[in-house]
Design a protein around this motif. Structure first.
Motif, PDB file in Angstrom:
ATOM      1  N   GLU B 386      38.535  44.411  39.693  1.00 55.42           N
ATOM      2  CA  GLU B 386      38.451  44.428  38.218  1.00 55.42           C
ATOM      3  C   GLU B 386      39.559  45.307  37.641  1.00 55.42           C
ATOM      4  O   GLU B 386      40.236  44.922  36.692  1.00 55.42           O
ATOM      5  CB  GLU B 386      37.083  44.969  37.779  1.00 55.42           C
ATOM      6  CG  GLU B 386      35.960  43.980  37.980  1.00 55.42           C
ATOM      7  CD  GLU B 386      34.573  44.581  37.857  1.00 55.42           C
ATOM      8  OE1 GLU B 386      33.671  43.882  37.388  1.00 55.42           O
ATOM      9  OE2 GLU B 386      34.384  45.769  38.261  1.00 55.42           O
ATOM     10  N   ASP B 387      39.756  46.481  38.234  1.00 47.40           N
ATOM     11  CA  ASP B 387      40.807  47.388  37.760  1.00 47.40           C
ATOM     12  C   ASP B 387      42.186  46.743  37.929  1.00 47.40           C
ATOM     13  O   ASP B 387      43.057  46.860  37.054  1.00 47.40           O
ATOM     14  CB  ASP B 387      40.767  48.707  38.545  1.00 47.40           C
ATOM     15  CG  ASP B 387      39.716  49.659  38.005  1.00 47.40           C
ATOM     16  OD1 ASP B 387      39.086  49.303  36.982  1.00 47.40           O
ATOM     17  OD2 ASP B 387      39.519  50.732  38.595  1.00 47.40           O
ATOM     18  N   LYS B 388      42.360  46.057  39.056  1.00 50.45           N
ATOM     19  CA  LYS B 388      43.655  45.440  39.364  1.00 50.45           C
ATOM     20  C   LYS B 388      43.999  44.384  38.310  1.00 50.45           C
ATOM     21  O   LYS B 388      45.122  44.317  37.806  1.00 50.45           O
ATOM     22  CB  LYS B 388      43.592  44.811  40.753  1.00 50.45           C
ATOM     23  CG  LYS B 388      44.945  44.580  41.385  1.00 50.45           C
ATOM     24  CD  LYS B 388      44.797  44.005  42.770  1.00 50.45           C
ATOM     25  CE  LYS B 388      46.155  43.561  43.270  1.00 50.45           C
ATOM     26  NZ  LYS B 388      46.049  42.837  44.525  1.00 50.45           N
ATOM     27  N   LYS B 389      42.997  43.604  37.951  1.00 46.57           N
ATOM     28  CA  LYS B 389      43.206  42.546  36.937  1.00 46.57           C
ATOM     29  C   LYS B 389      43.614  43.166  35.612  1.00 46.57           C
ATOM     30  O   LYS B 389      44.508  42.678  34.925  1.00 46.57           O
ATOM     31  CB  LYS B 389      41.909  41.744  36.764  1.00 46.57           C
ATOM     32  CG  LYS B 389      41.781  40.597  37.738  1.00 46.57           C
ATOM     33  CD  LYS B 389      40.535  39.813  37.380  1.00 46.57           C
ATOM     34  CE  LYS B 389      40.246  38.819  38.527  1.00 46.57           C
ATOM     35  NZ  LYS B 389      38.879  38.302  38.396  1.00 46.57           N
ATOM     36  N   ILE B 390      42.957  44.245  35.242  1.00 46.75           N
ATOM     37  CA  ILE B 390      43.270  44.926  33.962  1.00 46.75           C
ATOM     38  C   ILE B 390      44.709  45.422  33.992  1.00 46.75           C
ATOM     39  O   ILE B 390      45.457  45.233  33.026  1.00 46.75           O
ATOM     40  CB  ILE B 390      42.273  46.089  33.710  1.00 46.75           C
ATOM     41  CG1 ILE B 390      40.872  45.530  33.487  1.00 46.75           C
ATOM     42  CG2 ILE B 390      42.708  46.962  32.537  1.00 46.75           C
ATOM     43  CD1 ILE B 390      39.744  46.555  33.486  1.00 46.75           C
ATOM     44  N   ILE B 391      45.107  46.057  35.117  1.00 46.23           N
ATOM     45  CA  ILE B 391      46.476  46.617  35.218  1.00 46.23           C
ATOM     46  C   ILE B 391      47.509  45.502  35.086  1.00 46.23           C
ATOM     47  O   ILE B 391      48.517  45.654  34.384  1.00 46.23           O
ATOM     48  CB  ILE B 391      46.655  47.365  36.558  1.00 46.23           C
ATOM     49  CG1 ILE B 391      45.759  48.621  36.586  1.00 46.23           C
ATOM     50  CG2 ILE B 391      48.112  47.780  36.785  1.00 46.23           C
ATOM     51  CD1 ILE B 391      45.671  49.292  37.952  1.00 46.23           C
ATOM     52  N   ASP B 418      49.401  52.705  40.359  1.00 45.58           N
ATOM     53  CA  ASP B 418      49.442  51.250  40.171  1.00 45.58           C
ATOM     54  C   ASP B 418      49.866  50.893  38.745  1.00 45.58           C
ATOM     55  O   ASP B 418      50.630  49.963  38.511  1.00 45.58           O
ATOM     56  CB  ASP B 418      48.064  50.632  40.469  1.00 45.58           C
ATOM     57  CG  ASP B 418      47.739  50.696  41.954  1.00 45.58           C
ATOM     58  OD1 ASP B 418      48.667  50.938  42.755  1.00 45.58           O
ATOM     59  OD2 ASP B 418      46.543  50.547  42.317  1.00 45.58           O
ATOM     60  N   VAL B 419      49.369  51.656  37.778  1.00 47.53           N
ATOM     61  CA  VAL B 419      49.719  51.405  36.372  1.00 47.53           C
ATOM     62  C   VAL B 419      51.214  51.634  36.167  1.00 47.53           C
ATOM     63  O   VAL B 419      51.921  50.812  35.565  1.00 47.53           O
ATOM     64  CB  VAL B 419      48.898  52.322  35.432  1.00 47.53           C
ATOM     65  CG1 VAL B 419      49.385  52.206  33.986  1.00 47.53           C
ATOM     66  CG2 VAL B 419      47.424  51.971  35.500  1.00 47.53           C
TER      67      VAL B 419
END
Lengths: 464, 467
Positions: B386-391, B418-419
């Protein structure tokens, strides 16, 4: 003999006071405590040992750093019944032991997979956050008896919301503030821990007994240290040789200065000893040095011959005369009715008394047999012993109550020693000893025991 | 090599005193030592501890010096009194032939004098402090100490530092007085035997007092009670007493006395037994009593040496330890802080809330007035996917709210990396917020924790804003 002993791992989020709790429970003020996350890098065992035998062992651990990743790994590999989840955690630790990324998690999980109970620490002065649930889930996977500690680091209080959440994961939730906790709170917490597992009840009870004994021993040692210090200070006499008949102002000033320095040295040593007894090895102090300027130090000159005072010389002369007289009495087989002994003793004593000044001037091999000295002490000020006692008892009570988690300096500036601490009756007992010490007399064993016992009562009142 | 100390003695007393001045051991060491010992009596433990640790005294032992002087003095004085006793005996038994040796005079020296000195010893033993003080002043060592302390070599023999009390000095002296008196009497006895063998001595008795032979014999018989049953020949008979009575007036001896001269020598057996019993035997008993008193006092004072009671307490008290035996790995704390901005950017493409809920982000928006079309919850209970998709969807300028009171974990640092790795993102502003109760204001300590941690990230895109 079984080597089994209960173990507890203190775990939690970074910077929630885990090390402070361990420092407080292990009475160790050398543990590094800081507000920088990651201060604790590896797990450290703190065993409570009695004559080398471990009663229980506490582990200080690093905080969770990558809880989400650990939990993700566990879920990925953990399609197993609940009773085998611990094996998955063990597998995680085994596989990631050399992985720097999970060093903190491996360190904190290691004692738990080896049978340690879980003491989960949170800061209840900050709001609850759902991110903690990941950590609690990981701990639940370990299946070990567990309890949560609400630590109030700040001033706000969110214990209610924390308790509601923690109650779903932990059997017991207790508040424990390592900064203010004393011996009683320490024992209360151990009693709570004993409830977690039936097998721990007996060793923890033993640990409580041991800690109570240790506390009593420390009280006894403290009082004995203070008592010894008081006797030393109050009976201390500084002597120094003087050149002329009378001491010069400079000689007098130097003598008084040395006397003062010695008293200050005694106090410093007493404080160090008390700090050592209470296991505060690196305590910083803000204090005002003992002020002896206004207590009125008196000095006096005295003379001696061959190191004998005039009184001693009279006794010596009388003894020598009596022996000579007794010899004569024996020669006449006692028919002199021992008048020789009596007369010899009187002549010897009187001779020594009147001959003291002449002997004083005598020189043997160029060295004068007489010597003049300047003496300072024992302290004659009536209030001085209570000033010393006040400082010593106040300092000792602060050390006894001080948590080992504290790192800030102790404030000894505000010494307030009220009349109430030492009752009128106690003061009477103490004063009897002070009077004797002021006169330079030696104390009987019983007097010292009574003095120490009175001090102990006052000290215990201060601790309450 | 150190002499083995298994019994309390002057040496062990002095050694213990000296050792405790330089070493006391820790409670742990002392308790551990006590647990390894078979004999758990305090004194036995103390002596064993002394024996184990005496090597720690690197200076010359005070006991060696003191005992050297004491032995020297005692030997010299002992020899002198033995010789003096012998000379006295020879002098008393000197017999010119014109007048017999007066038994009364001999009895005064051989029985009377020892009994008197024993009486004095007894008084001193019974009357503690007064006797102790007098004996302390009579002891030659007392004066030796005073005089020696004035001499240039006083530093080598610091008698004043010896821990003897007046009472202990009294017992040391009393013990030695018994030995010296014994030696004096031994000298007398040897002289008597020698004179008896080498000369014929006629004994007689003479006194100014009105004493008849019968009363005198009764007195002698009483004195002989210890041996009269098994050695009757050593009890002077009435006949011998009558025969031996003489008066100096007239300057010549009774003809009856001269006629029975061979019988007058029979007194020697009585004199020898009187010396053996009263001078030597009783003295031996007195020595034993003095020795017992000395040992008792020594034990009392050994237990009163500064530090001994603590040591014994440590032997008996279990050692409790609560501390870790492993060294701590100290964290090197980075002192440099990342620079902080005081103003937020004008516009953000996205606002992210690390570990905040959506409701909390709404409240923050209301309070701080910073808005964005795109508002996302990251971290917390989100999965990595989920975090990866947002980034991946982020671009432009991004604002990240973090809880100031929660220190940055490695989980956050991974997320931030990552951001920052997303090339579509031009700037990332991190805003550590305080609690809602504090109107989201963070305090200095919390900010410093964040700034210290974020300083480790080398990126121009990254900024930290303190609102």
């Amino acid at each position: 003999m079984s080597s089994y002993h209960p173990k507890f791992a203190v775990v939690g989020h970074p910077n929630k006071g885990k090390s402070s709790i361990v420092a407080s429970l292990s009475l160790d003020d050398s543990i590094q405590i800081g507000n920088t996350p990651g201060t604790t890098q590896v797990k450290r065992g703190f065993p409570l040992k009695v004559d080398g035998k471990i009663v229980y062992e506490l582990f200080d651990t690093p905080g969770f750093q990558r809880a989400r990743r650990v939990y993700a790994w566990l879920e990925e590999h953990g399609d197993v019944p609940a009773n085998r989840r611990i094996d998955v955690v063990k597998q995680f630790v085994h596989e990631h032991r050399d992985n720097k990324k999970f060093r903190d998690e491996v360190e904190l999980l290691d004692p738990i997979i080896n049978g340690a109970g879980i003491i989960y620490v949170v800061d209840a002065s900050k709001p609850y956050g759902a991110e903690y649930e990941i950590e609690m889930e990981i701990l639940r996977w370990c299946g070990q008896p567990s309890m949560a500690i609400l630590n109030l680091i700040g001033e706000e209080d969110y214990r209610e919301e924390w308790s509601r959440a923690l109650g779903q994961y932990f059997r017991l939730v207790r508040t424990y503030n390592p900064m203010t906790a004393g011996h009683k709170e320490h024992v209360d917490l151990l009693e709570s821990i004993a409830q977690l597992n039936e097998a721990w009840t007996k060793p923890i009870k033993q640990a409580i007994e041991v800690l109570n004994k240790l506390y009593d021993l420390k009280v006894e040692q403290t009082v004995s240290t203070i008592s010894d210090y008081m006797v030393k200070v109050l009976s201390f006499v500084h002597k120094q040789k003087i050149v002329g008949e009378e001491a010069t102002p400079h000689e007098e000033k130097v003598a008084k200065e040395r006397y003062r320095n010695k008293i200050i040295e005694y106090e410093e040593r007493e404080q160090r000893d008390v700090e050592k007894i209470w296991q505060h090895n690196d305590v910083q102090k803000e204090e005002e040095q003992l002020n002896l300027d206004e207590v009125g130090l008196f000095s006096q000159e005295s003379a001696s011959i061959f190191g004998l005072s005039q009184k001693e010389l009279i006794l010596t002369g009388a003894s020598a005369g009596a022996i000579t007289g007794a010899g004569l009495d024996l020669l006449v087989a006692g028919s002199s009715l021992f008048l020789g002994t009596v007369i010899g003793g009187v002549v010897g004593g009187v001779g020594a008394m009147f001959g003291f000044d002449n002997l004083y001037e005598l020189k043997v091999l160029g060295q004068s047999v007489g010597r003049r000295e300047l003496t300072v002490g024992p302290m004659q000020n009536l209030n001085f012993p209570y000033v010393l006692l006040g400082r010593a008892l106040y300092h000792a009570s602060l050390m006894a109550k001080r948590s080992h988690a504290k790192r800030e300096a102790v404030n000894l500036k505000e010494v307030s020693f009220t009349e109430g601490v030492i009752s009128a009756e106690a003061r009477k007992t103490l004063e009897k000893v002070h009077v004797k010490l002021r006169k330079g007399k030696e104390l009987e064993k019983e007097e010292l025991a009574e003095y120490t016992s009175t001090l102990q009562k006052s000290f215990l009142e201060l601790l309450e | 090599m150190q002499q083995k100390t298994t019994q309390l003695s002057l040496k062990s007393y002095l050694d213990l005193h000296q050792l405790l001045n330089v070493y006391r051991g820790s409670h742990e060491e002392n308790r551990l030592f006590a647990l390894t010992q078979k004999n758990q009596k305090p004194l036995a433990l103390l002596l064993a501890w002394l024996q184990k640790n005496l090597y720690r005294v690197t200076n010359q032992l005070e006991s060696t010096k003191y005992l050297h002087y004491l032995t020297l003095f005692s030997s010299l004085f002992g020899f002198i009194v033995l010789f003096l006793g012998f000379l006295t005996g020879v002098a008393l038994l000197s017999y010119s032939g014109s007048e017999p040796v007066n038994v009364i005079y001999l009895l005064l020296v051989m029985v009377g004098l020892p009994l008197l000195s024993m009486l004095l010893s007894l008084l001193s033993m019974l009357f503690g402090n007064i006797g102790a003080k007098v004996f302390a002043h009579l002891s030659p060592l007392y004066y030796l100490e005073k005089v020696v302390n004035l001499l240039p070599f006083a530093k080598n023999i610091t008698f004043s530092s010896l821990p003897f009390s007046a009472t202990l000095t009294k017992w040391i002296f009393l013990q030695r007085v018994q030995i010296f008196s014994f030696l004096f009497s031994l000298g007398l006895f040897l002289a008597l035997i020698l004179m008896i063998i080498s000369k014929d001595i006629a004994f007689g008795w003479s006194t100014t007092l009105q004493v008849d032979a019968k009363s005198f014999q009764a007195l002698l018989s009483t004195l002989s009670f210890p041996w009269r049953d098994f050695l009757p020949s050593a009890v002077p008979s009435l006949e011998l007493v009558e025969l031996s009575h003489y008066f100096r007036l007239g300057e010549h001896l009774d003809s009856k006395m001269i006629h029975n001269a061979d019988k007058l020598g029979a007194w020697w057996q009585f004199l020898a037994m009187a010396t053996l019993f009263y001078s030597l035997g009783l003295r031996l008993i007195f020595w034993i009593v003095a020795h017992y008193g000395f040992k008792r006092q020594l034990k009392k004072e050994s237990l009163a040496i500064d530090g001994v009671s603590e040591l014994i307490k440590e032997f008996k008290t279990p050692f409790i330890s609560t501390q870790s035996h492993n060294d701590e790995e100290h964290l090197e704390i980075e002192e440099t802080l990342r620079e902080v901005d005081e103003h937020l950017g004008e516009k953000y493409e996205a606002i992210l809330g690390w570990n905040f809920s959506d409701e909390q982000l709404l409240l923050i928006k209301d309070s701080l007035g910073v808005n964005s079309k795109n508002r996302e919850v990251v971290g917390g209970k989100n999965s990595f996917l989920e975090d990866k998709k947002i980034i991946e969807q982020l671009k432009g300028e991004v604002l990240v709210y973090v809880k100031a009171w929660e220190p940055p974990t490695m989980d956050f640092m991974d997320f931030l990396e990552d951001v920052l790795a997303n090339s579509s993102i031009k700037r990332v502003d991190i805003v550590p917020l305080g609690t809602a109760e504090r109107n989201y204001k963070s305090n200095r300590e919390e900010m410093e924790v964040w700034l210290r941690k974020l300083e480790s990230i080398d990126s121009d895109k990254l900024g930290v804003v303190d609102v």
